[in-house]
Design a protein around this motif. Structure first.
Motif, PDB file in Angstrom:
ATOM      1  N   GLU A  28       0.931  -1.315  -0.017  1.00  0.00           N
ATOM      2  CA  GLU A  28      -0.141   0.010  -0.062  1.00  0.00           C
ATOM      3  C   GLU A  28       0.912   1.141   0.079  1.00  0.00           C
ATOM      4  O   GLU A  28       2.025   1.350   0.828  1.00  0.00           O
ATOM      5  N   CYS A  42       0.130   5.612  -0.111  1.00  0.00           N
ATOM      6  CA  CYS A  42      -0.655   6.811  -0.180  1.00  0.00           C
ATOM      7  C   CYS A  42      -2.336   6.588  -0.181  1.00  0.00           C
ATOM      8  O   CYS A  42      -3.122   7.012  -0.801  1.00  0.00           O
ATOM      9  N   GLY A  43      -2.587   5.527   0.655  1.00  0.00           N
ATOM     10  CA  GLY A  43      -3.774   5.004   0.678  1.00  0.00           C
ATOM     11  C   GLY A  43      -4.437   4.090  -0.526  1.00  0.00           C
ATOM     12  O   GLY A  43      -5.624   3.904  -0.380  1.00  0.00           O
ATOM     13  N   ALA A  81     -10.540   6.592  -3.003  1.00  0.00           N
ATOM     14  CA  ALA A  81      -9.368   5.552  -3.155  1.00  0.00           C
ATOM     15  C   ALA A  81      -9.821   4.296  -3.522  1.00  0.00           C
ATOM     16  O   ALA A  81      -9.309   3.484  -4.326  1.00  0.00           O
ATOM     17  N   SER A 137      -8.252  10.091   2.499  1.00  0.00           N
ATOM     18  CA  SER A 137      -7.278   8.829   2.841  1.00  0.00           C
ATOM     19  C   SER A 137      -6.311   8.997   1.924  1.00  0.00           C
ATOM     20  O   SER A 137      -5.370   7.929   2.267  1.00  0.00           O
ATOM     21  N   SER A 138      -6.083   9.774   0.869  1.00  0.00           N
ATOM     22  CA  SER A 138      -4.832   9.610   0.036  1.00  0.00           C
ATOM     23  C   SER A 138      -4.334  11.188  -0.328  1.00  0.00           C
ATOM     24  O   SER A 138      -4.913  11.797  -0.993  1.00  0.00           O
TER      25      SER A 138
END
Length: 482
Positions: A281, A283-284, A372, A406-407
């Motif tokens: 994973e 950057c989300g 995302a 989230s990113s």
């Protein structure tokens, strides 16, 4: 019919190596059977030739192989220099597509000049096909390029990563006056620096050139990057002054470290180009390695695009009329539905729908997402399948109303119009021709390879290659190995 038996070290899911006895039976015309410890593990069609491995480089993909979504155990290794019975030397394009094997097919990927994305391909040392850390390989016949006599082995073994580096330069297409930074120049990254410098040096007009920057923590890597052609360097070590946000027009992330992508996003003004295939994973997002495998891009969707620009905008992303997978909650704008084949639904359902389409590649050309999770679904819509919703070199467009909390990457895409692009394998012939015609490039192996190992010491080679003391490791097979 040929038969060859040999011992090789299988790479296992727990990152250990286990000795196995292999047997290849077959020939170029009839195909091959591959047995491991007496058990049939692979049946290959025609178009593969038997070559003896001479050398094989260790790259970041090899070190992260246990994170990749392909079966293990396997004999890994894909940066291969091999020889035939007559002693002629070859580099081998790693994707065993229909084109690479020289066999006829109705494959739309091969027909549309995307053979490295052929869904039926095997990949040398990565996906099923035994690789160059074993003493023998089965190489796709039409993808074996003979090495000119004056090109040293030390450079020839680096043709695969150099081709990938050169492909990066073509994909980002540096503009006049750009500052292109390579983040984490080491194994592949140093070759990206060399490729950028080589393209820059060939510019016919000095006003059309660009600067090549190297960003690294290790001062020794910055010094080496200058030797490979970097025009400027910057330290991102913890005790160094921070490099300014947006310091570079384009940042190429070659670190192999998922945490580094956030730095690349911060440092880039226009584009981040991702080369890392670490399988984790970042950057989300969970499927960025697969994004690189498919050479996809992520950019912002402009829902207010003027009508006059619509056709040009679509043609830049796909053959007209474009196939669009709309995964966002908002309604698609009329200008898009008027000009493109827009389908709405879940990613798995749309993947199944586009797979039945005739004419061209059976995928969407573009996906529009608003989260995302939507990005990940567009890259790999169905569990257990390595097929994307989008065609190779297609684009994921992030809706301006997307949830980007989230990113950091998606936040930069929506808020700063940053673009993420990616690439992997390049044109071996072009890379080999450049090396063959450039004495300085013929020395890349002398300057980059710091450690050499016998193939029997593969465990140690991987340990050292994973350390900061090593820039590039190469494994050599003894002539009597079998």
């Amino acid at each position: 019919m040929q038969t060859i038996e040999f011992e090789a070290l299988d790479y296992c899911a727990d990152q250990t190596f286990t000795p196995a006895r292999y047997r290849f039976d077959g020939d170029l015309q009839q195909g091959w059977e591959v047995r491991r410890d007496g058990e049939l593990v692979l049946t290959l069609g025609r178009g593969y030739r038997l070559l003896r491995t001479r050398q094989c480089g260790v790259c970041s993909t090899d070190l992260a192989r246990h994170h990749l979504p392909f079966p293990l155990p396997q004999v890994t290794g894909h940066e291969v220099l091999a020889v035939d019975k007559a002693g002629r030397k070859y580099v081998v394009e790693i994707n065993a597509s229909h084109v690479a094997r020289g066999v006829a097919s109705d494959c739309p990927f091969c027909d549309e000049a995307l053979p490295t994305h052929c869904p039926e391909r095997l990949t040398l040392g990565i996906h099923d096909l035994p690789g160059g850390f074993g003493p023998w390989i089965l190489a796709p016949e039409a993808a074996c390029l003979e090495i000119p006599a004056h090109v040293p082995d030390s450079a020839a073994v680096l043709v695969e990563p150099f081709a990938a580096a050169l492909h990066t330069v073509h994909m980002i297409a540096p503009r006049a006056g750009d500052v292109v930074a390579v983040l984490g120049p080491r194994r592949l990254g140093m070759l990206v620096v060399a490729a950028l410098a080589g393209v820059r040096a060939r510019a016919t007009d000095a006003r059309e050139t660009f600067d090549v920057a190297a960003v690294a923590r290790d001062p020794a890597m910055l010094t080496l990057a200058r030797a490979f052609g970097a025009t400027t360097t910057a330290s991102n070590a913890k005790d160094a002054p921070p490099v300014a946000d947006g310091a570079f027009d384009v940042v190429v992330d070659t670190t192999g470290n998922p945490a580094a992508l956030a730095d690349a996003v911060r440092l880039a003004r226009r584009e981040v180009h991702l080369k890392s295939t670490h399988g984790r994973e970042a950057c989300g997002l969970h499927h960025l390695t697969e994004l690189v495998v498919d050479e996809l891009a992520i950019s912002r969707f402009d829902q207010r695009r003027p009508d006059a620009d619509v056709a040009r905008w679509l043609r830049a992303r796909a053959p007209h009329p474009a196939r669009v997978a709309w995964l966002a909650a908002a309604e698609p704008p009329t200008w898009l539905t008027d000009e493109a084949d827009v389908r709405r639904g879940t990613a798995p359902d749309l993947a199944a729908e586009f797979a039945t389409r005739t004419g061209g590649i059976p995928r969407a050309d573009v996906a529009v997402v608003d989260s995302a999770q939507g990005v990940d679904a567009a890259i790999r819509p169905r569990d257990g399948s390595e097929e994307s919703l989008i065609r190779p070199r297609g684009e994921i467009l992030v809706h301006p109303e997307a949830d980007v909390s989230s990113s950091a990457l998606l936040g930069a895409v929506v808020q700063r119009d940053l673009r993420l692009s990616s690439s992997r394998c390049g044109d071996f012939k072009e890379a080999l021709d450049l090396i063959a015609g450039d004495r300085d490039l013929q020395r890349i192996g002398e300057r980059l390879v710091t450690h050499h190992f016998d193939s029997r010491d593969l465990r140690e080679a991987f340990e050292v290659a994973s350390s900061r003391a090593c820039i590039k490791a190469v494994v050599t097979h003894a002539e009597d190995e079998a």
